[in-house]
Design a protein around this motif. Sequence first.
Motif, short mmCIF file in Angstrom:
data_model
loop_
_atom_site.label_atom_id
_atom_site.label_comp_id
_atom_site.label_asym_id
_atom_site.label_seq_id
_atom_site.Cartn_x
_atom_site.Cartn_y
_atom_site.Cartn_z
N SER A 149 0.82 -1.22 0.00
CA SER A 149 0.00 0.00 0.00
C SER A 149 0.85 1.26 0.00
O SER A 149 0.53 2.22 0.68
CB SER A 149 -0.94 -0.01 1.21
OG SER A 149 -0.18 -0.04 2.40
N SER A 150 1.92 1.30 -0.77
CA SER A 150 2.78 2.49 -0.79
C SER A 150 2.03 3.75 -1.22
O SER A 150 2.33 4.83 -0.70
CB SER A 150 4.01 2.27 -1.67
OG SER A 150 3.67 2.21 -3.03
N PRO A 151 1.06 3.70 -2.13
CA PRO A 151 0.35 4.93 -2.49
C PRO A 151 -0.42 5.53 -1.31
O PRO A 151 -0.64 6.72 -1.23
CB PRO A 151 -0.62 4.51 -3.59
CG PRO A 151 -0.09 3.24 -4.11
CD PRO A 151 0.64 2.59 -2.97
N LYS A 152 -0.85 4.67 -0.37
CA LYS A 152 -1.57 5.18 0.79
C LYS A 152 -0.62 5.88 1.76
O LYS A 152 -1.04 6.62 2.62
CB LYS A 152 -2.31 4.04 1.48
CG LYS A 152 -3.45 3.49 0.66
CD LYS A 152 -4.15 2.36 1.37
CE LYS A 152 -5.22 1.76 0.48
NZ LYS A 152 -5.80 0.55 1.05
N ILE A 153 0.67 5.61 1.61
CA ILE A 153 1.67 6.23 2.47
C ILE A 153 2.27 7.46 1.76
O ILE A 153 2.32 8.54 2.32
CB ILE A 153 2.79 5.22 2.83
CG1 ILE A 153 2.17 4.04 3.59
CG2 ILE A 153 3.87 5.89 3.65
CD1 ILE A 153 3.09 2.85 3.70
N ILE A 154 2.73 7.26 0.51
CA ILE A 154 3.34 8.36 -0.25
C ILE A 154 2.68 8.41 -1.62
O ILE A 154 2.87 7.52 -2.44
CB ILE A 154 4.85 8.15 -0.42
CG1 ILE A 154 5.54 8.08 0.93
CG2 ILE A 154 5.45 9.26 -1.28
CD1 ILE A 154 6.99 7.72 0.87
N ASP A 210 -3.04 9.41 -3.33
CA ASP A 210 -4.04 8.56 -2.67
C ASP A 210 -3.99 8.72 -1.16
O ASP A 210 -5.01 8.63 -0.49
CB ASP A 210 -3.82 7.08 -3.03
CG ASP A 210 -4.37 6.71 -4.40
OD1 ASP A 210 -5.12 7.52 -4.99
OD2 ASP A 210 -4.04 5.62 -4.89
N SER A 211 -2.80 8.99 -0.62
CA SER A 211 -2.67 9.16 0.84
C SER A 211 -3.50 10.35 1.32
O SER A 211 -4.08 10.32 2.40
CB SER A 211 -1.21 9.32 1.25
OG SER A 211 -0.69 10.55 0.80
N LEU A 212 -3.55 11.39 0.51
CA LEU A 212 -4.37 12.56 0.87
C LEU A 212 -5.85 12.21 0.84
O LEU A 212 -6.62 12.62 1.70
CB LEU A 212 -4.08 13.73 -0.06
CG LEU A 212 -2.65 14.27 -0.05
CD1 LEU A 212 -2.47 15.33 -1.12
CD2 LEU A 212 -2.30 14.82 1.32
N PHE A 260 -7.22 9.16 1.22
CA PHE A 260 -7.53 8.25 2.31
C PHE A 260 -7.47 8.94 3.66
O PHE A 260 -8.24 8.64 4.55
CB PHE A 260 -6.61 7.02 2.29
CG PHE A 260 -6.93 6.07 1.19
CD1 PHE A 260 -8.11 5.33 1.22
CD2 PHE A 260 -6.08 5.91 0.11
CE1 PHE A 260 -8.43 4.45 0.20
CE2 PHE A 260 -6.39 5.04 -0.92
CZ PHE A 260 -7.57 4.30 -0.87
N ARG A 261 -6.54 9.86 3.83
CA ARG A 261 -6.41 10.60 5.09
C ARG A 261 -7.66 11.43 5.34
O ARG A 261 -8.17 11.49 6.43
CB ARG A 261 -5.17 11.49 5.05
CG ARG A 261 -4.66 11.81 6.43
CD ARG A 261 -3.35 12.54 6.41
NE ARG A 261 -2.30 11.66 5.93
CZ ARG A 261 -1.22 12.07 5.27
NH1 ARG A 261 -1.06 13.33 4.99
NH2 ARG A 261 -0.32 11.21 4.88
N THR A 314 -10.57 9.17 6.36
CA THR A 314 -10.38 8.69 7.73
C THR A 314 -10.66 9.79 8.73
O THR A 314 -11.31 9.58 9.74
CB THR A 314 -8.93 8.17 7.92
OG1 THR A 314 -8.67 7.22 6.90
CG2 THR A 314 -8.75 7.53 9.27
#
Length: 154
Positions: free
Chosen positions: A130-135, A138-140, A142-143, A146
Amino acid sequence: MLTLRVFIGWYFLYEGLAKVYTPNWSAYGYLIDSKGFFAPLFIQMAENSMMLEVVNFVNVWGLTLVGLSLVLGLFTKAGYIGAILFLSMFYLSHPPLLFTEYIMPREGSYLWIDKNMIMLMAVVVLTLFSSPKIIGLDSLLFRKKTGRSSKKRK
């Protein structure tokens, strides 16, 4: 994983943009040169002018969008699926079989495994992390989701 995703994305993005900026680019030559079990399908695509227009459009803009998706880390699941589909089609169209010669010279000497298969396996591995969810963008996304859902619970 981030570096691998961005490098593969760059490959797709550049391939797409090279076709965008090449006047009258067509997949005809590539398709008509197809060999292997699926060759009749690819040759039929080349010989049908309406189908060829669709293939050309999907190639140009699909490669570009997959590339952007992976480079930016935006809608990466869709980008990974697109990359898997493209790489599978490229592999099936020009499989590295014994005693098979193509009009366009290959970059090396391959037997069963070529750069398309290696990249395909790399993309499959990337889908497991799930690297896109971290960097990535997509991380923006998902953040934000949440953050909103946790505020509603309180």
